[in-house]
Scaffold this motif. Structure first.
Motif, mmCIF file in Angstrom:
data_model
loop_
_atom_site.group_PDB
_atom_site.id
_atom_site.type_symbol
_atom_site.label_atom_id
_atom_site.label_comp_id
_atom_site.label_asym_id
_atom_site.label_seq_id
_atom_site.Cartn_x
_atom_site.Cartn_y
_atom_site.Cartn_z
ATOM 1 N N ALA A 1 14.047 -7.181 -16.679
ATOM 2 C CA ALA A 1 13.728 -8.004 -15.510
ATOM 3 C C ALA A 1 14.240 -7.381 -14.221
ATOM 4 C CB ALA A 1 14.313 -9.409 -15.689
ATOM 5 N N THR B 1 8.799 -7.519 -17.986
ATOM 6 C CA THR B 1 9.148 -8.569 -18.935
ATOM 7 C C THR B 1 9.984 -8.003 -20.074
ATOM 8 O OG1 THR B 1 7.188 -8.230 -20.328
ATOM 9 C CG2 THR B 1 6.962 -9.726 -18.451
ATOM 10 N N ALA C 1 15.359 -7.178 -23.240
ATOM 11 C CA ALA C 1 14.934 -8.544 -22.908
ATOM 12 C C ALA C 1 15.313 -9.431 -24.089
ATOM 13 C CB ALA C 1 13.423 -8.580 -22.663
#
Length: 362
Positions: A206, A211, A257
């Motif tokens: 991020a 993503t 992530a």
């Protein structure tokens, strides 16, 4: 054109593939050796059409194996990365995927005698001056390649090759935390610099406008992202005691992530200029280490509180990678007592590879 034949074998090790040589079958002179290997794989050429390379960093690899003179090792293993589109051979990193086939190759080449149903091969990894023990199934004194073990990124199943890593922390950079910090700021981005078998820069996806779930193809096509990733990597090189890394294959940089599929963390790894279709063995160990390190960008993201024996599932674009660790302490006092992983391997071919005779004259 006259050709020279050199004995070699081709193995799949983990999610990589490469040519395996006995050290004594290659030139002793490093420059001549590198010229021979470039010719054998067909570099420099993006397709490696005139050689055995697979036109991708994961299939343009070399393992050189020899009997070890160390009392605590059976064989020495040198990994060399051949760059497909450049006349470049580098020993700046280790490869835990090709490592998976070093034990089978050593037994097949009679460097190690099979003992019982499982033969433990002690491997001295020359790139990082560290050791691993691979446990090879050898019923009847012969390497067993068939089995029920499955790893993501490889179709079908094969015999398991569980591997213990004994002393990999700081093996390339001199310390588990090369900068002395659990977190640094580079190019305005928070990163964690980790070396637990592979120098890796861990950064939250991020923080780079991602993503973290993009496909490797999408990330490779994002020129803005690639330029930013490389700028961070170049600056991190000095902090990781690696100097100018412009032409080096380390450090890698892994974008993390939250896990998507029940694992510990999701990853996308630049290696460094292509995006890995999975994640490297030692890269996974370093990322797992970041996950349990209090104060790291990964631990801040995940909020893990791990001690003792623990398994971490490192998700990657084609599945996940299980890293088993035994942890003591935290922060700068963090100590990884044991790291272990499961890989598989398969012998694909054994014979001779041919190179132009003028590359290695008598």
């Amino acid at each position: 054109m006259q050709l020279r034949a050199i004995p070699c074998s081709v193995y799949r090790g983990g999610t990589s593939k490469g040519l395996y040589f006995l050290k004594d079958d290659l030139p002793a002179d490093i420059a001549t050796r590198d010229a021979v290997l470039l010719a054998a794989l067909g570099s420099p050429d993006a397709r490696q059409i005139d050689g055995m390379g697979g036109a991708h960093p994961l299939t343009s690899k070399i393992a050189i194996v020899s009997k070890s003179e160390r009392a605590d090792a059976d064989v020495d293993y040198l990994f060399l990365q051949i760059v497909p589109n450049k006349a470049a051979v580098t020993d700046q990193q280790n490869c835990g995927n090709l490592l998976a086939a070093v034990g089978p190759f050593a037994i097949e080449q009679k460097l190690v005698v099979a003992t019982g149903d499982v033969t433990s091969v002690r491997i001295h990894m020359l790139n990082t001056r560290s050791r691993a023990v691979a446990h090879i199934e050898t019923p009847g004194g012969k390497v067993e390649y068939e089995g029920e073990a499955r790893i993501d990124g490889v179709p079908g199943t094969a015999a398991p090759v569980p591997t213990d890593f004994l002393d990999v922390a700081g093996s390339s950079c001199g310390a588990l935390l090369p900068s002395g910090n659990a977190q640094d700021i580079i190019q305005g981005v928070a990163v964690s610099l980790i070396d637990n078998g592979m120098p890796v820069i861990v950064v939250r996806a991020a923080d780079l406008g991602q993503t973290g779930y993009e496909t490797p193809m999408i990330m490779e096509a994002d020129t803005v992202l690639k330029a930013r990733v490389e700028a961070i990597r170049l600056e991190a090189g000095a902090l990781m005691n690696l100097g100018d890394v412009t032409d080096k294959s380390v450090p890698k940089i892994t974008l993390i992530a939250p896990a998507q599929n029940g694992g510990t963390v999701s990853t996308r790894t630049f290696i460094p200029h292509r995006v890995h279709e999975a994640i490297g063995v030692f890269g996974a160990v370093s990322v797992a280490t970041a996950c349990v390190l209090k104060g790291s960008v990964a631990n801040d993201l995940l909020g893990l509180d791990a001690q003792g024996a623990t398994d971490l599932e490192i998700e990657h674009p084609t599945g996940f990678f299980t890293v088993s660790m035994d942890i003591e302490g935290e922060g700068k006092a963090l100590s990884i007592k044991r790291s272990a992983l499961l890989r598989t391997a398969r012998k694909l071919m054994t014979g001779e590879v041919f190179v132009p005779a003028h590359v290695w004259p008598e």
